[in-house]
Design an enzyme around this catalytic site. Structure first.
Site, PDB file in Angstrom:
ATOM      1  N   GLU A  59       0.820  -1.215   0.000  1.00 38.39           N
ATOM      2  CA  GLU A  59       0.000   0.000   0.000  1.00 38.39           C
ATOM      3  C   GLU A  59       0.851   1.260   0.000  1.00 38.39           C
ATOM      4  O   GLU A  59       0.518   2.245  -0.675  1.00 38.39           O
ATOM      5  CB  GLU A  59      -0.954   0.010   1.202  1.00 38.39           C
ATOM      6  CG  GLU A  59      -2.042  -1.056   1.141  1.00 38.39           C
ATOM      7  CD  GLU A  59      -1.556  -2.466   1.432  1.00 38.39           C
ATOM      8  OE1 GLU A  59      -0.438  -2.609   1.962  1.00 38.39           O
ATOM      9  OE2 GLU A  59      -2.282  -3.426   1.122  1.00 38.39           O
ATOM     10  N   HIS A 128     -11.335  -5.306   8.000  1.00 37.46           N
ATOM     11  CA  HIS A 128     -11.977  -5.131   6.693  1.00 37.46           C
ATOM     12  C   HIS A 128     -13.224  -4.261   6.776  1.00 37.46           C
ATOM     13  O   HIS A 128     -13.963  -4.164   5.804  1.00 37.46           O
ATOM     14  CB  HIS A 128     -12.370  -6.486   6.095  1.00 37.46           C
ATOM     15  CG  HIS A 128     -11.217  -7.297   5.589  1.00 37.46           C
ATOM     16  ND1 HIS A 128     -10.277  -7.843   6.412  1.00 37.46           N
ATOM     17  CD2 HIS A 128     -10.863  -7.643   4.328  1.00 37.46           C
ATOM     18  CE1 HIS A 128      -9.395  -8.514   5.680  1.00 37.46           C
ATOM     19  NE2 HIS A 128      -9.716  -8.401   4.416  1.00 37.46           N
TER      20      HIS A 128
HETATM   21  C1  LIG Z   1      -1.845  -4.888   4.346  1.00 36.57           C
HETATM   22  C2  LIG Z   1      -2.844  -5.707   3.634  1.00 36.57           C
HETATM   23  N1  LIG Z   1      -3.159  -5.412   2.359  1.00 36.57           N
HETATM   24  C3  LIG Z   1      -4.073  -6.138   1.701  1.00 36.57           C
HETATM   25  C4  LIG Z   1      -4.714  -7.167   2.313  1.00 36.57           C
HETATM   26  C5  LIG Z   1      -5.755  -7.984   1.560  1.00 36.57           C
HETATM   27  N2  LIG Z   1      -5.214  -9.317   1.301  1.00 36.57           N
HETATM   28  C6  LIG Z   1      -5.491 -10.353   2.105  1.00 36.57           C
HETATM   29  S1  LIG Z   1      -4.638 -11.714   1.685  1.00 36.57           S
HETATM   30  C7  LIG Z   1      -3.908 -10.941   0.393  1.00 36.57           C
HETATM   31  C8  LIG Z   1      -2.926 -11.692  -0.452  1.00 36.57           C
HETATM   32  C9  LIG Z   1      -1.866 -12.317   0.364  1.00 36.57           C
HETATM   33  O1  LIG Z   1      -0.997 -13.031  -0.436  1.00 36.57           O
HETATM   34  P1  LIG Z   1       0.177 -13.855   0.179  1.00 36.57           P
HETATM   35  O2  LIG Z   1       1.006 -12.992   1.067  1.00 36.57           O
HETATM   36  O3  LIG Z   1       0.889 -14.516  -0.925  1.00 36.57           O
HETATM   37  O4  LIG Z   1      -0.546 -14.933   1.123  1.00 36.57           O
HETATM   38  P2  LIG Z   1      -1.557 -16.072   0.670  1.00 36.57           P
HETATM   39  O5  LIG Z   1      -2.908 -15.466   0.603  1.00 36.57           O
HETATM   40  O6  LIG Z   1      -1.119 -16.604  -0.631  1.00 36.57           O
HETATM   41  O7  LIG Z   1      -1.490 -17.088   1.753  1.00 36.57           O
HETATM   42  C10 LIG Z   1      -4.331  -9.621   0.297  1.00 36.57           C
HETATM   43  C11 LIG Z   1      -3.918  -8.685  -0.747  1.00 36.57           C
HETATM   44  C12 LIG Z   1      -4.378  -7.439   3.649  1.00 36.57           C
HETATM   45  N3  LIG Z   1      -4.958  -8.417   4.348  1.00 36.57           N
HETATM   46  N4  LIG Z   1      -3.451  -6.703   4.286  1.00 36.57           N
END
Ligand SMILES: Cc1ncc(C[n+]2csc(CCOP(=O)(O)OP(=O)(O)O)c2C)c(N)n1
Ligand SMILES: [Mg+2]
Lengths: 322, 360
Positions: A59, A128
């Site tokens: 972000e 959220h």
């Molecule tokens: C700071 C933040 N930005 C956005 C989100 C929304 N979000 C939740 S999971 C995710 C993707 C996460 O990807 P990764 O780190 O690869 O973990 P995975 O879901 O594959 O386990 C996002 C963008 C969040 N939870 N926190």
């Protein structure tokens, strides 16, 4: 055509991108996926990967780079996937986005719109569901807009994109798809800084915004004996003082309804301003209906936290019977 | 003027057991066969529990749920290498880690149902609750490891995060602190190759995630994340190194998210189903089954016994997790400060009146 708010926002983005090649969207999952709420659906297909960009998950990167993009001649529309993750970008928002005009003696400015879904009521996971409008207002130098439905969303977003100053555009996700409204296909603007008189009345003024408008309307159904004047703020900062003062002087009784928590909030600011300006016309202390001053709870208890029509009704009765 | 080479860096990929269950004995982690069976049992427990949670969400019994399918070896193999006194700092997709740590499964269900009581830690277990703001937990893990070092406690911290998390500033700050203070921490990256719809290639231009450690002055290693023996071995080594005071390690477990991002997501919108088919061949449980078959320590009865045992365990947990009494509104106000300030006393009273009014 009658459409949901997601479609109205999508149309605003699309039309502004068609019109102005410097407008671009960037954010997490906004391209191929069309955003987690599908707000940017199909935009990448139409405008390509350079103008509708799936960014890395960062972000601070998204907002910080948008500031540079804006300084470099683009009109970026960064999306923060949920407003509760805008905090990850807060140093850019507070230290730069809000102050570029001021710190360059009015010579450099940031035409950018930070969009983010906000607010609760959909049993979402932690972080959220937040309503962080006051944080952005406290940055000073950012306009803050929150639509309460599809028609307003389109007109306000187009105005925000054309505005020379940075705008935070908060989209209550609960109403993304909860109802449709007639929305013109052609582009139109709604002036920023102007509230909407949703319903004229003479007994009590209700000032609200975003998803709370529906809650206020539900409360109004429960007190048909009171002639309510309902104002939708639309632009939260700088807000439409003239409309608020006029209504307050007419009814003398005011309830401000917000989904955000209370301490140091927008409702508090409105109450303070109105008592300063209208004290001799006020017939009752101004009431604030809000969430409690606690962190947004895990969703099992969110219904106890969020303002509901009963809570609004109680305040209406209180100012009415004072 | 001169030009000199300042260093040479390389990153290794480790696999102990290939997708057909063949083992490189020189890399075997020296686990007893009974321990390997235990790993299989835990992985099956996770798989069954995960399927159950998915179905519970679909039938409206719990809220949004993040599936672990495909990541069983990565989660179970890594957590299995920890001692109880070590710390676990999870992201949000680590149900397997919680299971290995002995967290009450009924509580896990309750947690996905939005009930704060599920995250209570009355016994002081060294597990932090799941953390949704991506990458933020990495710095908390750094702080825990720092505290352990300062107080000379024999505790290692294991922090979990996804491939997407490596793009956040918090990840880089955490790695840097850990390197600078030479902390007893293991960065366990579950590279399932997707961050919602964003593939790993959009997340970073580097060839591996493991190599990012080099820039922070410590070792990074990539391991086949669907190979539970490889994951166990590499994690165990990293933990022991940390325990000896030799600093952090970044482990990149190369795995694959078989399901949607969460129950709110639809991967069909952005991901070629052929990829999922391809990764089915590398399934971590299937691979271990093949290993046992080759060893001659496998039978259908054994598998049936495992499946029925874990299914019963999961069903009991679900029954317990779903039958808890709804939380009371009072905890909203009780849980904020040690001592309740006037404003919360007042607001709690207002809510009480609101609820009593409704009853009338
Ligand atoms: C700071 C933040 N930005 C956005 C989100 C929304 N979000 C939740 S999971 C995710 C993707 C996460 O990807 P990764 O780190 O690869 O973990 P995975 O879901 O594959 O386990 C996002 C963008 C969040 N939870 N926190
Ligand atoms: Mg991932």
């Amino acid at each position: 055509m009658k459409v949901h708010m997601v479609a109205a926002i999508n149309a605003a983005l699309k039309q502004e991108m068609q019109k102005d090649p410097s407008v671009m969207c960037l954010g997490e999952d906004i391209g191929v996926n069309g955003g987690v709420f599908r707000v940017t659906d199909k935009l990448q297909e139409e405008f390509g990967k350079d103008r509708v960009v799936d960014t890395p998950l960062a972000e601070a990167g998204i907002v910080g780079a948008s500031i540079g993009l804006a300084l470099g001649g683009m009109k970026p529309i960064p999306e923060i996937q949920f407003s509760g993750f805008s905090y990850q970008a807060f140093h850019h928002i507070k230290q730069h986005m809000a102050r570029f005009r001021q710190r360059t003696h009015n010579t450099m400015h940031l035409p950018m719109v930070l969009r983010a879904p906000c607010s609760g009521g959909i049993r979402a996971l932690e972080h959220h569901s937040e309503s962080p409008e006051a944080f952005f207002i406290h940055c000073q130098g950012i306009k803050v807009v929150m639509p309460s439905g599809p028609y307003d969303a389109k007109g306000l977003l187009i105005s925000a994109i054309r505005d020379p100053d940075p705008v935070v555009f908060l989209e209550p996700k609960k109403i993304y798809r909860s109802f449709k409204e007639e929305v013109p296909e052609e582009e139109y603007t709604l002036e920023l800084g102007k509230a909407k008189l949703v319903k004229e009345g003479k007994d009590v003024t209700i000032i609200t915004w975003g998803a709370m408008l529906k809650v206020v309307e539900a409360a109004a159904e429960l007190c048909k004996d009171v002639d309510l004047e309902i104002i939708d703020l639309r632009t939260l900062w700088p807000y439409d003082m003239e409309t608020l003062v006029k209504s307050t002087n007419k009814t003398g009784r005011v309830v401000v309804v917000q989904e955000a928590t209370r301490a140091c909030s927008l409702a508090s600011d409105i109450a303070a301003n109105l008592q300063e300006r209208c004290i001799l016309k006020l017939e009752a202390p101004i009431e604030r209906v809000s969430a409690w001053d606690i962190p947004f709870p895990h969703f099992a208890l969110e219904n106890y936290f969020l303002p509901n029509p009963q809570r609004v009704l109680k305040s209406i009765r209180k100012v009415r019977e004072f | 003027m001169s030009i000199e080479e300042k260093g040479q860096f390389s990153v290794h990929y480790v696999q102990v057991m290939d997708k057909d269950g063949n083992i490189d004995m020189t890399l075997h982690p020296n686990l007893d066969e009974s321990k390997i069976k235990e790993l299989y049992h835990l992985m099956m427990l996770l798989r069954v529990m995960d399927e159950k949670c998915f179905n519970l969400q679909r039938s409206g019994k719990i809220g949004t749920y993040a599936q672990t399918r495909g990541q069983e070896a990565s989660e179970v193999g890594s957590a299995f290498a920890l001692e109880e006194r070590d710390w676990v700092v999870p992201s949000f997709r680590e149900m397997g880690v919680f299971i290995v740590r002995g967290v009450d499964k009924a509580k896990l269900i309750q947690g996905w149902n939005g009930d704060t009581r599920a995250f209570a830690n009355p016994d002081g277990a060294h597990n932090l609750p799941l953390s949704i703001p991506i990458a933020s937990q990495l710095l908390h893990a750094v702080g825990l490891a720092w505290a352990a070092k300062l107080q000379k406690k024999d505790e290692v911290v294991m922090v979990y995060f996804g491939d997407g998390a490596t793009s956040e500033g918090d990840f880089h700050e955490a790695m840097n602190f850990a390197g600078v203070y030479k902390l007893p921490i293991v960065f366990f990256n579950q590279n399932n190759q997707w961050a919602i719809s964003t593939p790993r290639t959009i997340q970073t231009a580097t060839q591996t995630i493991a190599q990012k450690a080099i820039a922070y002055g410590f070792e990074g290693v990539q391991v086949d994340g669907n190979d539970v023996l490889g994951v166990y071995r590499i994690t165990k080594e990293a933990i022991e190194k940390a325990r000896r005071g030799e600093g952090p390690t970044l482990i990149e477990a190369l795995t694959f998210r078989m399901g949607d991002h969460t129950t709110s997501d639809d991967a069909a919108k952005y991901r070629d189903p052929a990829l999922v088919e391809e990764w089915k061949q590398k399934d971590p449980l299937l691979r271990l089954e093949k290993y046992f078959q080759k060893k001659g320590t496998w039978s259908d009865e054994y598998k049936n016994w495992v499946v029925s045992t874990v299914t019963k365990e999961v069903e009991d947990a679900v029954a317990a997790g779903l039958s808890v009494e709804a939380p009371s509104y009072e905890q909203l106000f009780d849980d904020v400060f040690a001592e309740k300030p006037w404003c919360l006393v007042e607001q709690q009273q207002q809510l009480k009146e609101e609820l009593e009014g409704k009853k009338e």
